[in-house]
Enzyme design. Structure first.
Site, PDB file in Angstrom:
ATOM      1  CE1 TYR A 113      -3.025  -3.058   0.251  1.00  0.00           C
ATOM      2  CE2 TYR A 113      -3.419  -2.563   2.561  1.00  0.00           C
ATOM      3  CZ  TYR A 113      -3.645  -3.358   1.454  1.00  0.00           C
ATOM      4  OH  TYR A 113      -4.492  -4.422   1.553  1.00  0.00           O
TER       5      TYR A 113
ATOM      6  CG  HIS B 287      -1.119  -8.708  -0.108  1.00  0.00           C
ATOM      7  ND1 HIS B 287      -0.692  -7.432   0.116  1.00  0.00           N
ATOM      8  CD2 HIS B 287      -2.424  -8.573  -0.415  1.00  0.00           C
ATOM      9  CE1 HIS B 287      -1.693  -6.584  -0.016  1.00  0.00           C
ATOM     10  NE2 HIS B 287      -2.754  -7.256  -0.353  1.00  0.00           N
TER      11      HIS B 287
END
Ligand code: A2P
Length: 311
Positions: free
Chosen positions: A48, A106
């Site tokens: 992110y 992830h």
């Protein structure tokens, strides 16, 4: 506030703050405002690109580390066992903490170092060459080293989760996946339950701010008329109904916002109750719509396809 209990016995607030798409320059203030409003669970990820700013906000907050639940995620470029520990160390340094409460793989997708989206076939590593089980063994050693209290996965299908559990010394504690009334994934939830794996719902509001390439013409969940009607009946907002739905199903849920009023509104969804009739109406909305459909990994010439991702 509902809580989620993991297989380790650790327990945390089911409703957390999402930080995907929270831009640098905005995310720190969002975290500060969330902690002031009463959030104690923050969902992060290296990819992110905002963990250092989140770390600064955490450091400036009077909330004690022990009262916080912090999740982060291992990016696809660091699946090689030797890369896993350096990756978490970077995240710990950025977030300014000495351990994570939960660290997730992830995506079940391995990428070469330095590769960035959009990808070419050569940027991807076949899972036969770099198996998820090898990455997982390196994740397990992070628990042994005290760097992560719990480990888990994200975007794993039932088949991939079952395969990982089979060979695991430490079972994944969590599978974080896209979940909302348009993508209810009942079968996956059943599998997770039978394996003792908790579930977190990402994109619970339909991620309207997702990158333009993702499900460009898809219907807008927050504008669904059935959601609006239930919100009206309950004296709540549509976003609160969507969050309450996720909590009612026993999942953790991480709505993203960088707006202080919406951050507070979303937390207040913990006090919105939905009855069986509301849940039955929402159950009707399922249409297997993935806003984050993973098609960006299905690069021609690689072994990854959308079908093999969600097998
Ligand atoms: P903003 O950050 O400006 O509040 P998701 O959690 O599904 O990824 O959705 C995030 C998107 O939903 C963002 O565009 C966010 O905008 C918006 N959003 C967050 N909370 C609310 C809310 N209570 N009402 C309407 N939109 C919201």
């Amino acid at each position: 506030m509902k809580t989620i209990e993991l297989s380790s016995g650790d327990r945390f607030a089911a409703l957390g703050l999402g930080t995907w798409k929270s831009a640098p320059g905005e995310v720190g203030a969002a975290v500060t405002s969330a902690l002031e409003a009463g959030y104690r669970h923050v969902d992060c990820a290296r990819i992110y690109g905002n963990e250092a700013e989140i770390g600064a906000a955490l450091a400036a907050s009077p909330v004690a580390r022990d009262d916080l639940w912090i999740t982060s995620k291992l990016w696809n470029t660091h699946h090689a066992p030797a890369d896993v520990r350096p990756a978490v160390e970077q995240t710990l340094a950025d977030l300014g903490v000495d351990h994570l409460d939960l660290y997730l793989v992830h995506w079940p997708v391995a990428m070469r170092k330095g590769a960035a989206v959009p990808l070419e076939a050569g940027d991807l590593i076949d899972l036969a060459e770099l198996p998820l089980a090898d990455t997982w063994a390196a994740m397990e050693s992070l628990v042994d080293a005290g760097l992560c209290r719990n480990i888990g996965v994200s975007n794993f299908s039932a088949a991939k989760l079952e395969a990982l559990c089979d060979g695991a010394r430490i079972r994944p504690a969590m599978n974080q996946v896209e979940l909302h009334p348009y993508l209810q994934q009942r079968g996956l939830l059943e599998t997770c339950k039978s394996l003792g794996v908790a579930v977190t719902a990402y994109s619970p509001l339909g991620s309207r701010d997702r990158p333009a390439a993702l499900a460009a013409d898809a219907p807008v969940l927050l504008e669904d008329p059935a959601v609006a009607a239930i919100a009206e009946r309950r004296g709540a907002t549509p976003a609160q109904v969507l969050i309450a739905w996720a909590l009612e199903r026993g999942t953790a849920v991480i709505p993203k916002s960088v707006n202080p009023a919406r951050i507070a509104e979303n937390l207040a969804a913990a006090d919105v109750s939905l009855d069986a009739a509301d849940m039955a109406e929402l159950a009707e909305l399922d249409r297997e719509l993935r806003y984050v459909d993973g098609s960006f990994w299905a690069v021609e010439g690689s072994s990854y396809t959308v079908e093999s991702l969600w097998d």
